[in-house]
Design an enzyme around this catalytic site. Structure first.
Site, PDB file in Angstrom:
ATOM      1  NE  ARG A  36      -4.137  -1.905   2.003  1.00 31.44           N
ATOM      2  CZ  ARG A  36      -5.154  -2.349   2.774  1.00 31.44           C
ATOM      3  NH1 ARG A  36      -5.055  -1.978   4.140  1.00 31.44           N
ATOM      4  NH2 ARG A  36      -6.028  -2.975   2.477  1.00 31.44           N
ATOM      5  CE  LYS A 200     -20.944 -13.252   8.054  1.00 30.88           C
ATOM      6  NZ  LYS A 200     -20.683 -12.194   8.848  1.00 30.88           N
ATOM      7  N   GLY A 355      -9.338  -7.855  -1.470  1.00 32.56           N
ATOM      8  CA  GLY A 355      -9.691  -8.991  -0.265  1.00 32.56           C
ATOM      9  C   GLY A 355      -8.855 -10.106  -0.557  1.00 32.56           C
ATOM     10  N   GLY A 378     -13.474  -3.850   0.410  1.00 28.64           N
ATOM     11  CA  GLY A 378     -15.104  -3.297   0.766  1.00 28.64           C
ATOM     12  C   GLY A 378     -15.419  -1.926  -0.041  1.00 28.64           C
TER      13      GLY A 378
END
Length: 398
Positions: A36, A200, A355, A378
């Site tokens: 990053r 999920k 992710g 996200g």
């Protein structure tokens, strides 16, 4: 809407507040992955070269009760100095905009770099309280956001500060995210294939609905696939199931048919007796409509890997978010790795939504073969949903 970037402004002699994403993994005060920091270098170097006075801000981790030494950005300042080949002054203020920060900024010359302390040392940051936004803004003349990973949050350093500075523009990272992902969603080269996984189904409800309006083929794997399989009337054993979403899955399958979208589900499944991260676990491969009652599906099987890979390789645009199985266990990672390899082997525009998908690609050293790896899991998910990202919406339009 197209946003202004650092290419559209003059920064010579100006103090530029730059929101970067230095939320890097740390162990014992040492940075364990500096991707990053490296990703932010092009924007920082451009602003230095143009004569800006560069004031960097970022969060790190999730400090619970104000300042915590383990979440200090001090090690980042040291590493950034090495990467830039010039001193980065670290303004070590627990309240972020304290005397050290003000003095460091006041002493800046053109091309200098100052790094502020962790913005989340101030509880106001995540609540987007105006007072802290004003304090941050008081240090600078204009604002650059290059932290896509935080752009889905309306925090002081991502959204609030834009009310008190002008211009407000995107850095190179956010510019690329909007350009590549925006084109995929609004004007993709076809066939357009999306691959969704993860545990999920709840996390991907709006993503599935939105992508069915855009894609030619939607591939669904991972734990979320079992609720779809159950909705088809299949026996799924002890596999992950969200009973409350069975009707939703039926609706989405009906929508896919109505829209002429090919919806691919696993046709075979790697099963285990009990969910585990133990690589020595015994596996059994069964057809996806015949999972034994005492077994749990934890990865897609070899026939599904082949089916999914064929669809990916035939595509002109592929977007991928979420693993195909329990990727953390090498014995249950074959499906995820097969998708990554198929994307690397394809001639498509390939977009990885951050992710676990990004982790899989990096683990296989395939990151160089992808068109774009999102810097925000996200944020990319919300972007795929069609949501407005506050940190992007706050930037000036072209």
């Amino acid at each position: 809407m197209a946003k202004k970037t650092i290419e559209d402004i003059q920064v010579k002699g100006k103090k530029v507040l730059v929101r970067v994403d230095f939320n890097v993994p740390m162990k014992d005060g040492k940075i364990t992955n500096e991707k990053r920091i490296v990703a932010a270098l092009p924007t920082i170097k451009k602003l230095i070269a143009d004569g800006g006075k560069v004031i960097l801000c970022s969060h790190l981790g999730k400090p619970k009760n104000g300042p915590e030494e383990k979440f200090s950005l001090a090690p980042v300042a040291v590493r950034l100095s090495e990467l830039l080949g010039k001193t980065v002054v670290f303004a070590n203020d627990d309240n972020v905009v304290g005397e050290n920060a003000k003095a460091a900024v006041a002493a800046m010359n053109e091309g200098d770099v100052v790094l502020l302390q962790n913005t989340r040392f101030r509880k106001e940051e995540t609540k987007n309280i105006e007072e802290f936004s004003k304090e941050l803004a008081s240090l600078a003349d204009c604002y650059v956001n290059d932290a896509f990973g935080s752009a889905h949050r309306a925090h002081c350093s991502t959204e609030g500060v834009t009310k008190f500075l002008s211009p407000n523009v995107a850095g190179y990272l956010i510019g690329k995210e909007l350009s590549v992902m925006g084109k995929a969603l609004d004007n993709a080269d076809r066939p357009f294939v999306a691959v969704l996984g993860g545990a999920k189904i709840e996390d991907k409800l709006n993503v599935i609905n939105n992508l069915l309006e855009k894609v030619d083929t939607l591939i669904i794997g991972g734990g979320m696939a079992f609720t779809f399989l159950k909705a088809k009337g299949y026996e799924i054993g002890k596999s992950l199931l969200d009973e409350s979403k069975i009707d939703y899955c039926k609706d989405m399958m009906a929508k896919a048919e109505q829209k002429g979208v090919k919806l691919l589900l696993p046709i075979d499944t790697v099963c285990v007796n009990e969910f585990t991260f133990d690589p020595s676990v015994e596996i059994e491969i069964t057809d996806s409509d015949k999972i034994p009652a005492d077994k749990e599906g934890c990865d897609i099987g070899p026939k599904s890997r082949e089916l999914f890979a064929e669809a990916v390789k035939a595509a002109k645009t592929v977007v991928w978010n979420g693993p195909m199985g329990v990727f953390e266990n090498p014995t249950l990672a074959a499906g995820t790795l097969a998708v990554a390899q198929a994307m690397a082997d394809s001639e498509a525009v390939t977009i990885i939504g951050g992710g676990d998908s990004a982790a899989a690609v990096e683990q296989m050293n395939l990151d160089e073969k992808m068109t774009h790896i999102s810097t925000g899991g996200g944020a990319s998910l919300e972007y795929l949903e069609g949501k407005v990202l506050p940190g992007v919406a706050a930037l000036d339009e072209k």
